[in-house]
Every structure is written in C-alpha cells, then in structure tokens.
Design a protein around this motif. Structure first.
Motif, PDB file in Angstrom:
ATOM      1  N   VAL A 206       0.886  -1.047  -0.079  1.00  5.17           N
ATOM      2  CA  VAL A 206       0.029  -0.131   0.077  1.00  5.17           C
ATOM      3  C   VAL A 206       0.973   1.292  -0.073  1.00  5.17           C
ATOM      4  O   VAL A 206       1.854   1.202   0.698  1.00  5.17           O
ATOM      5  N   THR A 207       0.496   2.065  -0.589  1.00  2.00           N
ATOM      6  CA  THR A 207       1.174   3.528  -0.819  1.00  2.00           C
ATOM      7  C   THR A 207       0.260   4.597  -0.599  1.00  2.00           C
ATOM      8  O   THR A 207      -0.902   4.570  -1.077  1.00  2.00           O
ATOM      9  N   GLN A 208       0.502   5.754   0.380  1.00  2.00           N
ATOM     10  CA  GLN A 208      -0.385   6.787   0.500  1.00  2.00           C
ATOM     11  C   GLN A 208      -0.254   7.779  -0.521  1.00  2.00           C
ATOM     12  O   GLN A 208       0.869   8.056  -0.700  1.00  2.00           O
ATOM     13  N   CYS A 209      -1.432   8.097  -1.024  1.00  3.63           N
ATOM     14  CA  CYS A 209      -1.295   9.228  -2.157  1.00  3.63           C
ATOM     15  C   CYS A 209      -2.152  10.260  -1.639  1.00  3.63           C
ATOM     16  O   CYS A 209      -3.296  10.140  -1.012  1.00  3.63           O
ATOM     17  N   VAL A 210      -1.836  11.342  -2.024  1.00  4.66           N
ATOM     18  CA  VAL A 210      -2.507  12.659  -1.457  1.00  4.66           C
ATOM     19  C   VAL A 210      -2.869  13.790  -2.474  1.00  4.66           C
ATOM     20  O   VAL A 210      -1.987  13.990  -3.367  1.00  4.66           O
ATOM     21  N   VAL A 211      -4.044  14.537  -2.434  1.00  9.60           N
ATOM     22  CA  VAL A 211      -4.377  15.493  -3.637  1.00  9.60           C
ATOM     23  C   VAL A 211      -4.998  16.538  -2.569  1.00  9.60           C
ATOM     24  O   VAL A 211      -5.705  16.394  -1.583  1.00  9.60           O
ATOM     25  N   GLU A 212      -4.634  17.916  -2.940  1.00  9.21           N
ATOM     26  CA  GLU A 212      -5.187  19.159  -2.148  1.00  9.21           C
ATOM     27  C   GLU A 212      -6.690  19.342  -2.842  1.00  9.21           C
ATOM     28  O   GLU A 212      -6.798  19.080  -3.908  1.00  9.21           O
ATOM     29  N   THR A 213      -7.505  19.878  -1.811  1.00  9.11           N
ATOM     30  CA  THR A 213      -8.991  20.295  -2.404  1.00  9.11           C
ATOM     31  C   THR A 213      -8.851  21.015  -3.518  1.00  9.11           C
ATOM     32  O   THR A 213      -9.776  20.975  -4.369  1.00  9.11           O
ATOM     33  N   ASP A 214      -7.851  21.888  -3.787  1.00 10.20           N
ATOM     34  CA  ASP A 214      -7.874  22.768  -4.978  1.00 10.20           C
ATOM     35  C   ASP A 214      -7.295  22.316  -6.052  1.00 10.20           C
ATOM     36  O   ASP A 214      -6.943  23.023  -7.165  1.00 10.20           O
ATOM     37  N   GLY A 215      -6.857  21.057  -6.056  1.00 11.23           N
ATOM     38  CA  GLY A 215      -5.849  20.276  -7.062  1.00 11.23           C
ATOM     39  C   GLY A 215      -6.768  19.985  -8.087  1.00 11.23           C
ATOM     40  O   GLY A 215      -8.049  19.864  -8.158  1.00 11.23           O
ATOM     41  N   GLU A 216      -6.261  19.990  -9.423  1.00 13.38           N
ATOM     42  CA  GLU A 216      -7.112  19.543 -10.691  1.00 13.38           C
ATOM     43  C   GLU A 216      -7.644  18.243 -10.673  1.00 13.38           C
ATOM     44  O   GLU A 216      -8.508  18.032 -11.157  1.00 13.38           O
ATOM     45  N   THR A 217      -7.063  17.345  -9.945  1.00 16.80           N
ATOM     46  CA  THR A 217      -7.396  15.921 -10.098  1.00 16.80           C
ATOM     47  C   THR A 217      -8.560  15.654  -8.798  1.00 16.80           C
ATOM     48  O   THR A 217      -8.901  14.678  -8.699  1.00 16.80           O
ATOM     49  N   PHE A 218      -8.614  16.770  -8.043  1.00 11.26           N
ATOM     50  CA  PHE A 218      -9.387  16.590  -6.875  1.00 11.26           C
ATOM     51  C   PHE A 218     -10.819  15.848  -7.015  1.00 11.26           C
ATOM     52  O   PHE A 218     -11.432  15.055  -6.548  1.00 11.26           O
TER      53      PHE A 218
END
Length: 632
Positions: free
Chosen positions: A47-59
């Motif tokens: 398992v790898t943790q991935c993260v995206v900001e709420t204002d990110g393009e992919t959110f």
C-alpha cells in the motif's frame, strides 16, 4: 515511462523522494482531512499513501471514485513529516502527490468491504471470493500456500525424488469415500472415476522400476465438509519409495516436514526423529489416534483399581468386559464444584452415561465415589494417573473404544480449562501399528480399518493363522497438533498376500483380479517392496497460517454443502449434453421433485440477493472510523 506503473505499491522508500512515479492499483481507502484528500492505493505488493489538495486539478475525479476502483496515479514522491510517518508500513516514510489520475476500471457498490476487519458471512465471502481474496489476510494465506508448495517440491527433488503426474480420469478404487463419476461419451453406460488418491498409480510407478516418486496431487472425494477437510477436492504431497522399510519412509519425510515448518514459522518444532506411538498406546493415553502432544495430560488404564472395589457400577461393568480410563486433572482440587459438574455434563453431552471423579487433598481422596475406594485403591489410582495432593482424576468406564473416546474428549477439555497446553508450538508424532481389520458394528462383518493395500505384519502367514482382528499392519499416520497430516503404509506387493487380505475383507479372488487387475498383474511380474504416504497440503498450510478452517487457505473453496456459490456449481446439464453422454435423468417422485425445484429457486434468489447487497453498514462504520484516523 511504463503505461501503468514505474513501481509497485509496496516499493517506494525515502531514496525515491523527488522522483515522479506512476502507480496502478485498487483504491483501498479514502480519507478526507479538510484541505487534503488521502487515497491508500493497494496492489499485490503493498500500500502507498497518495494525497491531493482540495484545490488540485485532479481532486474532483479522486473525490468521486469508489473504493476498489482500479486507477493509475502519477506524481512526485515526497517525504512525510516526522509526526505523520507510519512505521508499521514499509512505504510509511513517503507519499505520492497526485498530479494525474486515471480510472482504469470503476467499481460500483460493493457486496462486501475489502478494507477494515468486518467479518462477513461465509456465503457472501464465497460468492464474491474475488473480493474476499483481495483482503490482506487472504493474500498472505494464498501466497504462503504457494511458497510452502515450492519449498516442499524443492526439498523432495533435493532428496532424490522425481516428480510424476498420474491420470485424473481413472477407475473406481476403494479409498474409504465416495467417488466422483465422469460419464464416458465414447463408451455409453460406462464411467471414469476421479482419483480419491493416486494410490494404485504410484504403486505401479514403483512396479515400473522407478525408485522415488512424488507429486503435488489433486484428489477428489465426495464427502462432507469439516473444518480440516474440503468437500470435493484437495491436494496432497503424494510420495512412494522402493526397497524401503517403515523407518526409511520416516527418515525421508521428517526432514521435509521439519524444514518446512521451521522455514515458515518461528515456533518451536518437534526435532527429528518424531516420537513413534503405537495405535493402541495412543488410544489408551490420549483417547485418539490424532493426539495433540502440546497437551501434557496422559490418560491411564485404571481398570484394575476398580475390579474389586465397592464402587458397584464400575465393578459390574468391568466384569462384563468394560474398561476404566483415568484422566488426570492437575491442580483441580482448588476448583469450584461447578468445574466438576460441567465436566461431567460435557461427557454426557458427548454420549457418556456418566463420569466419576476423585479429588485428592491432604493425603486423602474426596468426592462422590471416594468413600467407595479403599486406601490401597486410592494409592493405586494416584500412581497410575501420576497425580498428588491438589490434583483430581476423572474416570470413564465403558467398552474399550467408548471409554477411550470419552477419556480423550475429557482430556482435551480439562487441559483447556486448567491451562497446561503448550502454546505456539508444532508437535509431531507418528502413529504406528494400526489394526489391519475392524468389525462393522452394524452387521458384524470384517473390513479393512485403514488402507486396503497395506502389508500385514507377519505377511501371508499372519493372514492364514491369526484372528483377523489381532493382525497389525505396516500402516502409519503423521500427526501435528492433533491434526492428521497423512496416512501411509508399507504396501502389499505379493499377489497371494493381496488376494488373501482382500478375501478376509469379503472380496472373492476373482473380484480382486477384476477390480485391481493392473496391480495384480504387476505383482506377478516382479514388484519391489515399497511404501509411502501422502501429507495433506491444505492442512499443512492451515497449521502454518494458524487458521481454524481449511477454506481460509484454499483459493476457490466450496461451501459446507459442497457447492461453489461463486460459479453456482453444481448445476443441471443441458438435454443436448445428456444425449451426447447417453444419460437419462430419471424423474423424482413429484413431491421430492417439487422440493428440489423449490430449493434450487431459493438458492438462485439467495445468490441474486448476495449480488446486489451493498456493504452499507460496513461502509458507515468505516467512514466513522476513518474520520478519526491519521493518514496511513
């Protein structure tokens, strides 16, 4: 860059910080932490943790995706801050910032969760085994199974064994269970049988001049399910050797068993040579031919102590041919009366008419029957059962087999209650000197008690001169922690001995030649003395995985009714197929046919229900829990 991944989900470490990577896998879990959305991406490797900001393009795409969807994530590897490092996760020092996000296969509502520890009913798990197998525990169990098989195969080859594959479509053979029959299209009205074991074939391999055979063999038996037995099919390490004695077989297999259990476990394992326990001794001391030697309690023969006692019930039973078995209970003198009452009730629930006991305190026996036993009889009991002050002894009195069966069950219960069982160990033994024959309680006939192809101790002379029930065979079982891993034997390789052995069991000479013609002919053409055994791979893995049920270490098992709910098997054959096989299905009586149709319709309705059952309750619990979790 590879289309789907540059690394697996278990591969990234701190030395990859700054690199742009591409990972593909399943959305294991999502967690919303305000301005950040975390995705735990899972594949076969980790398992790898991935993260995206709420204002990110992919959110928006990440937020919309469901758990267990298959996705590709691309982005830079960044180091986690010190207080967010997960030391329990191999990839726990890093995470991937999601810059690109692609859904490869979207998942709908799930009938069961993959993440979390929710225990779902077996029918749901088996119907959706492809989901069940994604869970970490199941992945570990199935990989363990593969590694164990590889390790066994390696050790067998190193020991000079050659691997062969024997036929699956064969003739029926008396292995002690029902055959699965396969109709022949080319030979109308005739049937193949799936092998219950490659018994005759491996003996024929020895008759063919090969010396050391093994096979990871599929076996098929139409029998009921148990926790340690799969209905339908299972696998075993099938072994046969030429020009060997019983001890030669033991010497060949002990290093394999010892090595595998030491390789895949850190628990202590019985060193070779494993203890050899005659069948009669095992039944006397442990009440079972599958003794769990982690339990140190040893039963004793107390018949002589009651033969002349004032305890009339036991005395009269013994005079009529019964025996008394003593089960020690160390330290039980301090237990409340309820302990003894519950133990007696347990024996009665398992078919015993009763269970007597004596408690030894301050040099004297106490309890319901103590006053009926003199000082000499009490002393003898203490010596036989190896007990002293502060201990107690339970007694089972009945015909020998029944007395020993009850004593064995009580021995196990007492040990569990009093706690002397050795934890976290693998204790092996061989059970040897099995009776060649046994009497059927229903009709009084004599039949084989174990493997019909075994060599009787004493050979043809014993068959001609001894009472069949007194003849022992060169048969043996290997047992670990109360689980029978294998049966085996030195085989009968002499035509006259084979014919006589089967005659005693009710098979005329002509029937032997007809049913076992290949073996019979091979024995007449010169056959070496040979023997072998066949440890069950499923049970070995079950023990190593510390699982209570064999279905937990089987890739696609059947349920307890011998059905495969995932593939909906067995099912009816088409009319065309039946015509090709020259088979006509006879109609059932109307009432019985109606019941069959009702059960079939109910089963199909149940399967449809399982297919559309969303794991809503589990999802709500998981959401509530995940809201409190720190990032993985």
């Amino acid at each position: 860059m590879h289309r789907y991944r540059t690394h697996t989900c278990g591969e990234l470490r701190r030395d990859r910080v700054g690199e742009t990577v591409r990972l593909s896998g399943w959305v294991h879990r999502k967690r919303d932490h305000g301005n950040l959305l975390f995705v735990d991406l899972r594949d076969h490797y980790g398992v790898t943790q991935c993260v995206v900001e709420t204002d990110g393009e992919t959110f928006p795409a990440v937020e919309a995706v469901r758990s267990e969807s298959v996705v590709t994530i691309e982005g830079p590897v960044v180091a986690r801050a010190g207080d967010t490092v997960n030391a329990d996760l191999p990839t726990g020092e890093v995470e991937v910032r999601i810059r690109r996000f692609t859904v490869l296969s979207a998942a709908g509502p799930l009938p069961m969760p993959v993440s979390g520890a929710v225990d779902y009913p077996e029918d749901v798990r088996l119907r959706h085994r492809f989901l069940d197998l994604r869970r970490e525990t199941m992945q570990k169990n199935i990989i363990l199974r593969s590694k164990v098989i590889h390790a066994i195969r390696r050790r067998m080859v190193e020991a000079g064994f050659t691997e062969f594959q024997t036929p699956i479509l064969t003739a029926s053979s008396p292995e002690g269970a029902r055959d699965f029959l396969v109709p022949s299209r080319l030979h109308p009205g005739e049937f193949y049988a799936l092998p219950q074991a490659p018994q005759q074939f491996k003996q024929l391999v020895m008759a063919s001049g090969f010396d050391r055979y093994f096979q990871i063999a599929p076996c098929f038996r139409d029998e009921d399910a148990r926790a340690d037995r799969s209905p339908g099919e299972f696998y075993q390490l099938d072994v046969e050797m030429s020009f060997v004695t019983q001890e030669d077989v033991f010497a060949a297999i002990e290093p394999v068993m010892l090595g595998v259990f030491e390789e895949f476990s850190d628990r202590p394992v019985t060193p070779a040579p494993f203890p050899r326990i005659p069948y009669a001794e095992a039944m006397l001391k442990y009440g079972s031919d599958k003794p769990d030697l982690r339990n140190p309690l040893v039963n004793a023969d107390a018949t002589a102590a009651f033969e002349g006692s004032d305890f009339r019930i036991f005395r009269e039973q013994i005079a009529a041919g019964a025996v008394a078995r003593a089960i020690p209970a160390p330290g039980a003198a301090g237990r409340p009366r309820s302990f003894f009452d519950k133990t007696v009730a347990f024996a009665q629930d398992n078919g015993a008419k009763g269970l007597a006991y004596v408690v030894f305190e301050n040099g004297a026996g106490k309890g319901p029957i103590a006053k009926l036993l003199g000082d000499e009889e009490q002393t003898r009991i203490r010596q036989l059962a190896a007990v002293g002050d502060g201990d107690a002894v339970f007694f089972s009195c009945a015909p020998r087999e029944e007395a020993e069966r009850i004593a064995g069950l009580v021995r196990t219960r007492v040990a569990r209650e009093l706690g002397p069982i050795e934890e976290n160990a693998y204790r092996f033994c061989w059970i040897v000197d099995y009776p060649m024959y046994e009497r059927d309680e229903k009709d009084g006939t004599i039949g084989f008690s174990h493997n019909p192809f075994s060599m009787p101790q004493g050979g043809l002379e014993a068959l001609e001169t001894k009472d069949p029930l007194e003849i022992l065979a060169h048969q043996y079982d290997i047992v670990c922690n109360g689980v029978e891993l294998s049966s085996g034997a030195i085989r009968n390789h002499e035509p006259a001995t084979m014919v006589r052995a089967f005659e005693i069991a009710g098979y005329p000479a002509g029937e032997v030649e007809k049913r076992f013609g290949a073996l019979y002919r091979a024995f007449q053409c010169g056959c070496p003395p040979h023997g072998g055994l066949a440890p069950g791979l499923d049970r070995i893995v079950m023990l190593l995985a510390d699982e209570p049920n064999i279905r937990e270490v089987t890739l696609f098992p059947m349920d307890q009714q011998a059905r495969d709910p995932m593939m909906d098997a067995p099912g009816p054959a088409s009319e065309r197929h039946l015509r090709e096989l020259n088979i006509e299905v006879r109609p059932l009586p109307l009432e019985e046919e109606a019941n069959v149709l009702l059960r079939r319709d109910a089963r199909k309705a149940h399967l449809r229900k399982l297919d559309r059952l969303p794991a809503t309750a589990a999802e709500e619990r998981r959401k509530a829990r995940d809201g409190k979790d720190r990032p993985l």
